[in-house]
Motif scaffolding. Structure first.
Motif, mmCIF file in Angstrom:
data_model
loop_
_atom_site.group_PDB
_atom_site.id
_atom_site.type_symbol
_atom_site.label_atom_id
_atom_site.label_comp_id
_atom_site.label_asym_id
_atom_site.label_seq_id
_atom_site.Cartn_x
_atom_site.Cartn_y
_atom_site.Cartn_z
ATOM 1 N N ILE A 138 0.823 -1.206 0.000
ATOM 2 C CA ILE A 138 0.000 0.000 0.000
ATOM 3 C C ILE A 138 0.858 1.257 0.000
ATOM 4 C CG2 ILE A 138 -0.212 0.280 2.514
ATOM 5 C CD1 ILE A 138 -3.186 0.370 0.137
ATOM 6 N N ARG A 139 2.173 1.097 -0.145
ATOM 7 C CA ARG A 139 3.102 2.199 0.061
ATOM 8 C C ARG A 139 3.290 3.042 -1.210
ATOM 9 N NH1 ARG A 139 8.556 0.085 2.399
ATOM 10 N NH2 ARG A 139 7.076 -1.163 3.610
ATOM 11 N N TRP A 140 2.190 3.524 -1.780
ATOM 12 C CA TRP A 140 2.262 4.369 -2.969
ATOM 13 C C TRP A 140 2.764 5.776 -2.636
ATOM 14 C CZ3 TRP A 140 -0.720 8.613 -2.168
ATOM 15 C CH2 TRP A 140 -1.796 8.495 -1.273
ATOM 16 N N ASP A 141 2.671 6.174 -1.378
ATOM 17 C CA ASP A 141 3.048 7.525 -0.967
ATOM 18 C C ASP A 141 4.481 7.585 -0.435
ATOM 19 O OD1 ASP A 141 2.406 5.962 1.197
ATOM 20 O OD2 ASP A 141 1.127 7.432 2.178
ATOM 21 N N HIS A 142 5.326 6.692 -0.900
ATOM 22 C CA HIS A 142 6.721 6.640 -0.457
ATOM 23 C C HIS A 142 7.507 7.839 -0.993
ATOM 24 C CE1 HIS A 142 8.279 5.521 -4.464
ATOM 25 N NE2 HIS A 142 7.145 4.844 -4.589
ATOM 26 N N VAL A 173 -1.326 5.833 -11.572
ATOM 27 C CA VAL A 173 -2.229 5.927 -10.419
ATOM 28 C C VAL A 173 -1.523 6.559 -9.220
ATOM 29 C CG1 VAL A 173 -3.601 3.984 -11.235
ATOM 30 C CG2 VAL A 173 -1.768 3.572 -9.591
ATOM 31 N N ARG A 174 -0.234 6.322 -9.096
ATOM 32 C CA ARG A 174 0.495 6.977 -8.003
ATOM 33 C C ARG A 174 0.471 8.495 -8.184
ATOM 34 N NH1 ARG A 174 6.253 8.268 -6.761
ATOM 35 N NH2 ARG A 174 6.318 8.387 -4.477
ATOM 36 N N GLY A 175 0.687 8.945 -9.409
ATOM 37 C CA GLY A 175 0.626 10.372 -9.671
ATOM 38 C C GLY A 175 -0.742 10.953 -9.352
ATOM 39 N N ARG A 176 -1.794 10.212 -9.691
ATOM 40 C CA ARG A 176 -3.157 10.702 -9.417
ATOM 41 C C ARG A 176 -3.412 10.813 -7.929
ATOM 42 N NH1 ARG A 176 -6.070 13.430 -8.546
ATOM 43 N NH2 ARG A 176 -8.305 13.683 -8.905
ATOM 44 N N GLU A 261 -12.372 12.091 -4.624
ATOM 45 C CA GLU A 261 -12.233 10.908 -3.775
ATOM 46 C C GLU A 261 -12.543 9.632 -4.548
ATOM 47 O OE1 GLU A 261 -13.196 12.073 0.786
ATOM 48 O OE2 GLU A 261 -14.841 12.360 -0.638
ATOM 49 N N LEU A 262 -13.563 9.670 -5.379
ATOM 50 C CA LEU A 262 -13.883 8.488 -6.188
ATOM 51 C C LEU A 262 -12.736 8.137 -7.131
ATOM 52 C CD1 LEU A 262 -17.657 8.748 -7.162
ATOM 53 C CD2 LEU A 262 -16.534 6.938 -5.836
ATOM 54 N N GLU A 263 -12.149 9.145 -7.723
ATOM 55 C CA GLU A 263 -11.008 8.888 -8.608
ATOM 56 C C GLU A 263 -9.852 8.269 -7.835
ATOM 57 O OE1 GLU A 263 -12.118 12.628 -11.579
ATOM 58 O OE2 GLU A 263 -10.247 12.657 -10.410
ATOM 59 N N VAL A 264 -9.591 8.783 -6.648
ATOM 60 C CA VAL A 264 -8.523 8.234 -5.817
ATOM 61 C C VAL A 264 -8.836 6.793 -5.420
ATOM 62 C CG1 VAL A 264 -7.437 8.409 -3.521
ATOM 63 C CG2 VAL A 264 -7.651 10.433 -4.984
ATOM 64 N N ALA A 265 -10.096 6.503 -5.121
ATOM 65 C CA ALA A 265 -10.480 5.138 -4.758
ATOM 66 C C ALA A 265 -10.201 4.172 -5.904
ATOM 67 C CB ALA A 265 -11.954 5.095 -4.364
ATOM 68 N N TRP A 266 -10.589 4.538 -7.113
ATOM 69 C CA TRP A 266 -10.328 3.663 -8.262
ATOM 70 C C TRP A 266 -8.836 3.536 -8.516
ATOM 71 C CZ3 TRP A 266 -13.677 0.326 -9.981
ATOM 72 C CH2 TRP A 266 -15.046 0.578 -9.818
ATOM 73 N N ALA A 267 -8.106 4.631 -8.341
ATOM 74 C CA ALA A 267 -6.651 4.571 -8.514
ATOM 75 C C ALA A 267 -6.021 3.634 -7.491
ATOM 76 C CB ALA A 267 -6.050 5.974 -8.402
ATOM 77 N N ALA A 268 -6.464 3.700 -6.246
ATOM 78 C CA ALA A 268 -5.895 2.858 -5.197
ATOM 79 C C ALA A 268 -6.133 1.380 -5.474
ATOM 80 C CB ALA A 268 -6.480 3.247 -3.844
ATOM 81 N N SER A 269 -7.285 1.058 -6.044
ATOM 82 C CA SER A 269 -7.540 -0.347 -6.380
ATOM 83 C C SER A 269 -6.515 -0.846 -7.390
ATOM 84 C CB SER A 269 -8.960 -0.514 -6.933
ATOM 85 O OG SER A 269 -9.094 0.011 -8.249
ATOM 86 N N LEU A 270 -6.067 0.030 -8.265
ATOM 87 C CA LEU A 270 -5.078 -0.342 -9.270
ATOM 88 C C LEU A 270 -3.672 -0.419 -8.693
ATOM 89 C CD1 LEU A 270 -6.345 1.705 -12.327
ATOM 90 C CD2 LEU A 270 -6.087 -0.780 -12.225
ATOM 91 N N TRP A 271 -3.356 0.425 -7.713
ATOM 92 C CA TRP A 271 -2.012 0.372 -7.137
ATOM 93 C C TRP A 271 -1.734 -0.991 -6.498
ATOM 94 C CZ3 TRP A 271 2.588 2.666 -7.174
ATOM 95 C CH2 TRP A 271 3.523 2.219 -6.235
ATOM 96 N N VAL A 272 -2.655 -1.475 -5.679
ATOM 97 C CA VAL A 272 -2.447 -2.764 -5.028
ATOM 98 C C VAL A 272 -2.361 -3.871 -6.081
ATOM 99 C CG1 VAL A 272 -3.329 -4.420 -3.349
ATOM 100 C CG2 VAL A 272 -3.634 -1.975 -2.958
ATOM 101 N N ALA A 273 -3.208 -3.796 -7.096
ATOM 102 C CA ALA A 273 -3.154 -4.800 -8.160
ATOM 103 C C ALA A 273 -1.818 -4.748 -8.890
ATOM 104 C CB ALA A 273 -4.311 -4.593 -9.140
ATOM 105 N N ARG A 303 -11.950 5.536 -14.797
ATOM 106 C CA ARG A 303 -12.659 5.965 -13.590
ATOM 107 C C ARG A 303 -11.748 6.725 -12.635
ATOM 108 N NH1 ARG A 303 -17.460 1.785 -12.151
ATOM 109 N NH2 ARG A 303 -17.893 1.031 -14.265
ATOM 110 N N ALA A 304 -10.460 6.409 -12.672
ATOM 111 C CA ALA A 304 -9.497 7.119 -11.841
ATOM 112 C C ALA A 304 -9.063 8.443 -12.453
ATOM 113 C CB ALA A 304 -8.271 6.246 -11.618
ATOM 114 N N ASN A 305 -9.449 8.694 -13.695
ATOM 115 C CA ASN A 305 -9.090 9.936 -14.400
ATOM 116 C C ASN A 305 -7.580 10.090 -14.468
ATOM 117 O OD1 ASN A 305 -9.515 12.327 -15.816
ATOM 118 N ND2 ASN A 305 -9.615 13.574 -13.948
ATOM 119 N N CYS A 306 -6.915 9.020 -14.892
ATOM 120 C CA CYS A 306 -5.462 9.121 -15.015
ATOM 121 C C CYS A 306 -4.962 8.247 -16.181
ATOM 122 C CB CYS A 306 -4.770 8.712 -13.723
ATOM 123 S SG CYS A 306 -5.070 7.029 -13.161
#
Length: 306
Positions: A138-142, A173-176, A261-273, A303-306
């Protein structure tokens, strides 16, 4: 496992912290932590967890205790975190029983989302030092150079094995998520089927409290929307089920996410994947997540707009 195979420090630790030495070993599991299920000499059944002393454990156990005291279905901590050499050790009550709730349908997603909303609501008023560093997946904010967080045993492998679409997805998605600059909250960052037990559709226990993180609510919810169905090797939930998870979470919390927030939620689902797909590629494993990611990435990125 035989009692004689326990670490040398453990019997004396149990006697000092719990009032009795181990009489029987019920189970031992080793992942990021080593977990011992023990029956003590007086008959009490406990779980002792030992993990690297990286500074996270005290905050995680405090949050777990806060929720347990307020009726949330999680094991109740029995001791504080105690340093044993380089290890951080504590004990929980043994909350056994229940079954994994299988499936990745929208209806199942809604069940998991309701529990996640209850968990997040319970932690909303709890004040604790953020449990840093975050779990690696989950460490996308490193603050490390490059797309991925620095993880030595992964970085030393041949990065050419990672498909280009996985790296591109992680970068986008990290950038988003970084650009959104949303406030952080405390939440569970490994909310997977394998870490929950149910009696029918009633949740009985939520485990793995070592995996708390301090990140935007939308990012934590989005990650869970993609991973909730993982009962074994990880994959990525279907898009309609992730959507049902997000909607059910919003309903349970009584508010709608903003567009950002919705865009961030969709982006986060992709980061873990993307993290899990990278792991598969670097270990030569069957690309269960990689295949699901490849099939869904275009729509999730939209959906993440990125």
């Amino acid at each position: 496992m035989p009692r004689d195979d326990l670490p040398d420090w453990l019997p004396a630790w149990c006697l000092d912290q719990l009032g009795g030495e181990p009489a029987d070993v019920l189970f031992r599991v080793h992942r990021l932590s080593t977990v011992f299920g023990l029956r003590l000499a007086g008959g009490q059944e406990v779980v002792v967890k030992a993990r690297a002393g990286d500074g996270r454990a005290a905050s995680c156990v405090a949050a777990q205790g806060w929720l347990a005291e307020r009726g949330f279905p999680c094991p109740r901590p029995l001791t504080p975190v105690v340093a044993v050499g380089s290890l951080a050790v504590h004990a929980d009550e043994l909350r056994s029983g229940g079954e994994v709730l299988p499936g990745d349908s929208p209806a199942v997603a809604a069940c998991y989302a309701g529990v996640f909303a209850r968990l997040m609501a319970g932690l909303a008023d709890f004040d604790v030092a953020p449990p840093l560093p975050h779990p690696r997946w989950i460490r996308w904010d490193h603050a490390d150079p490059g797309v991925w967080p620095s993880i030595g045993f992964l970085d030393e492998r041949d990065q050419g094995a990672v498909p280009a679409y996985v790296v591109d997805t992680a970068a986008r998605v990290r950038g988003r998520m970084l650009a959104a600059r949303l406030p952080s909250v405390l939440g569970h960052a490994d909310f997977e089927a394998q870490n929950l037990r149910w009696h029918g559709r009633e949740v009985w226990a939520v485990h793995d409290w070592d995996s708390l993180a301090w990140q935007p609510e939308a990012a934590l919810v989005g990650a869970a929307s993609g991973t909730f169905a993982n009962a074994g090797p990880p994959t990525l939930a279907p898009i309609d089920s992730s959507e049902a998870f997000l909607l059910s979470y919003e309903d349970a919390r009584g508010r709608r996410f903003t567009a950002v927030e919705l865009e961030v939620a969709w982006a986060a689902s992709l980061w873990v994947a993307a993290h899990n797909a990278r792991w598969e590629a670097l270990h030569g494993a069957h690309p269960a997540t990689g295949d699901a990611l490849k099939a869904q990435v275009a729509e999730r990125l939209r959906r993440a707009n990125c």
